[in-house]
Design a protein around this motif. Structure first.
Motif, mmCIF file in Angstrom:
data_model
loop_
_atom_site.group_PDB
_atom_site.id
_atom_site.type_symbol
_atom_site.label_atom_id
_atom_site.label_comp_id
_atom_site.label_asym_id
_atom_site.label_seq_id
_atom_site.Cartn_x
_atom_site.Cartn_y
_atom_site.Cartn_z
ATOM 1 N N GLN A 109 0.911 -1.274 -0.003
ATOM 2 C CA GLN A 109 0.079 -0.159 -0.018
ATOM 3 C C GLN A 109 0.780 1.308 0.014
ATOM 4 O O GLN A 109 0.567 2.273 -0.436
ATOM 5 N N THR A 110 1.918 1.135 0.793
ATOM 6 C CA THR A 110 2.874 2.415 0.859
ATOM 7 C C THR A 110 3.608 2.557 -0.612
ATOM 8 O O THR A 110 3.301 3.754 -0.986
ATOM 9 N N VAL A 111 3.750 1.534 -1.429
ATOM 10 C CA VAL A 111 4.464 1.619 -2.792
ATOM 11 C C VAL A 111 3.273 2.391 -3.640
ATOM 12 O O VAL A 111 3.448 3.157 -4.436
ATOM 13 N N ALA A 112 2.152 1.669 -3.440
ATOM 14 C CA ALA A 112 0.983 2.097 -4.311
ATOM 15 C C ALA A 112 0.676 3.626 -4.065
ATOM 16 O O ALA A 112 0.178 4.158 -4.972
ATOM 17 N N GLY A 113 0.781 3.984 -2.825
ATOM 18 C CA GLY A 113 0.593 5.495 -2.614
ATOM 19 C C GLY A 113 1.585 6.340 -2.949
ATOM 20 O O GLY A 113 1.329 7.703 -3.068
ATOM 21 N N GLY A 114 2.663 5.894 -3.505
ATOM 22 C CA GLY A 114 3.568 6.581 -4.041
ATOM 23 C C GLY A 114 4.724 7.152 -3.020
ATOM 24 O O GLY A 114 5.715 8.104 -3.607
ATOM 25 N N GLU A 115 4.497 6.787 -1.786
ATOM 26 C CA GLU A 115 5.646 7.119 -0.645
ATOM 27 C C GLU A 115 7.076 6.507 -1.279
ATOM 28 O O GLU A 115 8.142 7.288 -0.902
ATOM 29 N N TYR A 116 7.199 5.321 -1.659
ATOM 30 C CA TYR A 116 8.422 4.722 -2.231
ATOM 31 C C TYR A 116 8.277 4.118 -3.473
ATOM 32 O O TYR A 116 7.173 3.842 -4.039
ATOM 33 N N ALA A 117 9.411 3.721 -4.223
ATOM 34 C CA ALA A 117 9.256 3.524 -5.507
ATOM 35 C C ALA A 117 9.065 1.896 -5.498
ATOM 36 O O ALA A 117 8.599 1.456 -6.464
ATOM 37 N N SER A 118 9.575 1.221 -4.453
ATOM 38 C CA SER A 118 9.558 -0.340 -4.151
ATOM 39 C C SER A 118 9.585 -0.714 -2.750
ATOM 40 O O SER A 118 9.750 0.119 -1.974
ATOM 41 N N THR A 119 9.078 -1.972 -2.616
ATOM 42 C CA THR A 119 9.212 -2.708 -1.461
ATOM 43 C C THR A 119 10.505 -2.657 -1.075
ATOM 44 O O THR A 119 10.954 -2.539 0.265
#
Length: 87
Positions: free
Chosen positions: A21-31
């Motif tokens: 969810q964090t990646v999907a939200g754009g906060e990070y590029a990848s897990t």
């Protein structure tokens, strides 16, 4: 940049979902980016704990090396005797 080593990790599904969810939200590029940041934070925290532990060990050694101490009961008895009103 140092060579990368591929690792597989296992985590509870709720943690995995949070990463996705964090990646999907754009906060990070990848897990992977999230895990690397978490490991950097953990490393800094661990290093600080190790430094604190070494400082504590040094302080204990300095105390032990300073000679015999005075028992607390003796110190308090001397203080009571010195500061008790004798009138």
């Amino acid at each position: 940049m140092p060579a990368a080593e591929r690792m597989t990790i296992t985590m509870p599904s709720d943690m995995a979902e949070t990463l996705c969810q964090t990646v999907a939200g754009g906060e990070y590029a990848s897990t992977n980016e999230i895990v690397r940041e978490a490991l950097r934070d953990w490393t800094r925290s661990r290093d600080a704990e190790l430094r604190d532990l070494e400082a504590l060990r040094s302080a204990i050694k300095a105390g032990l090396d300073s000679g015999l101490g005075i028992p607390a009961g003796q110190v308090f008895a001397e203080l009571r005797a010195r500061y008790t009103d004798k009138s």
